[in-house]
Design a protein around this motif. Sequence first.
Motif, mmCIF file in Angstrom:
data_model
loop_
_atom_site.group_PDB
_atom_site.id
_atom_site.type_symbol
_atom_site.label_atom_id
_atom_site.label_comp_id
_atom_site.label_asym_id
_atom_site.label_seq_id
_atom_site.Cartn_x
_atom_site.Cartn_y
_atom_site.Cartn_z
ATOM 1 N N LYS A 148 -3.465 8.526 11.014
ATOM 2 C CA LYS A 148 -2.731 8.301 9.771
ATOM 3 C C LYS A 148 -1.468 9.142 9.730
ATOM 4 C CE LYS A 148 -5.920 5.876 7.474
ATOM 5 N NZ LYS A 148 -5.819 4.499 7.333
ATOM 6 N N ARG A 182 8.108 1.808 0.225
ATOM 7 C CA ARG A 182 9.199 2.653 0.720
ATOM 8 C C ARG A 182 10.407 2.426 -0.176
ATOM 9 N NH1 ARG A 182 6.798 0.793 5.898
ATOM 10 N NH2 ARG A 182 5.911 2.640 6.842
ATOM 11 N N GLU A 226 0.812 -1.209 0.000
ATOM 12 C CA GLU A 226 0.000 0.000 0.000
ATOM 13 C C GLU A 226 0.851 1.267 0.000
ATOM 14 O OE1 GLU A 226 -3.198 2.095 2.946
ATOM 15 O OE2 GLU A 226 -3.324 -0.067 2.691
ATOM 16 N N LYS A 227 1.876 1.319 0.845
ATOM 17 C CA LYS A 227 2.753 2.493 0.924
ATOM 18 C C LYS A 227 4.191 2.027 0.716
ATOM 19 C CE LYS A 227 -0.043 4.995 4.291
ATOM 20 N NZ LYS A 227 -0.043 5.601 5.621
ATOM 21 N N SER A 243 0.627 12.527 4.599
ATOM 22 C CA SER A 243 0.983 12.126 3.233
ATOM 23 C C SER A 243 2.013 13.098 2.693
ATOM 24 C CB SER A 243 -0.254 12.104 2.347
ATOM 25 O OG SER A 243 -0.872 13.377 2.362
#
Length: 62
Positions: free
Chosen positions: A58, A9, A6-7, A61
């Motif tokens: 969260k 790195r 999902e994210k 972003s």
Amino acid sequence: MGRMIEKPRYNVISMRISAQEREYLNEIMERTNMSMSEIMREAMRRFAGIPDDRDGVKEPSS
């Protein structure tokens, strides 16, 4: 085919630490059952004053 992250790195940071600092890090890893990367991410969040994402907040972003 590998799983989608999902994210993802992509940035890698390396640093030099002393033998004593490595011992501290190993102790933290054993006590917390966290990876070195997880420990460093949490340290950065704490220094930046960003709440822990495990609290349901969260990450900002980019």
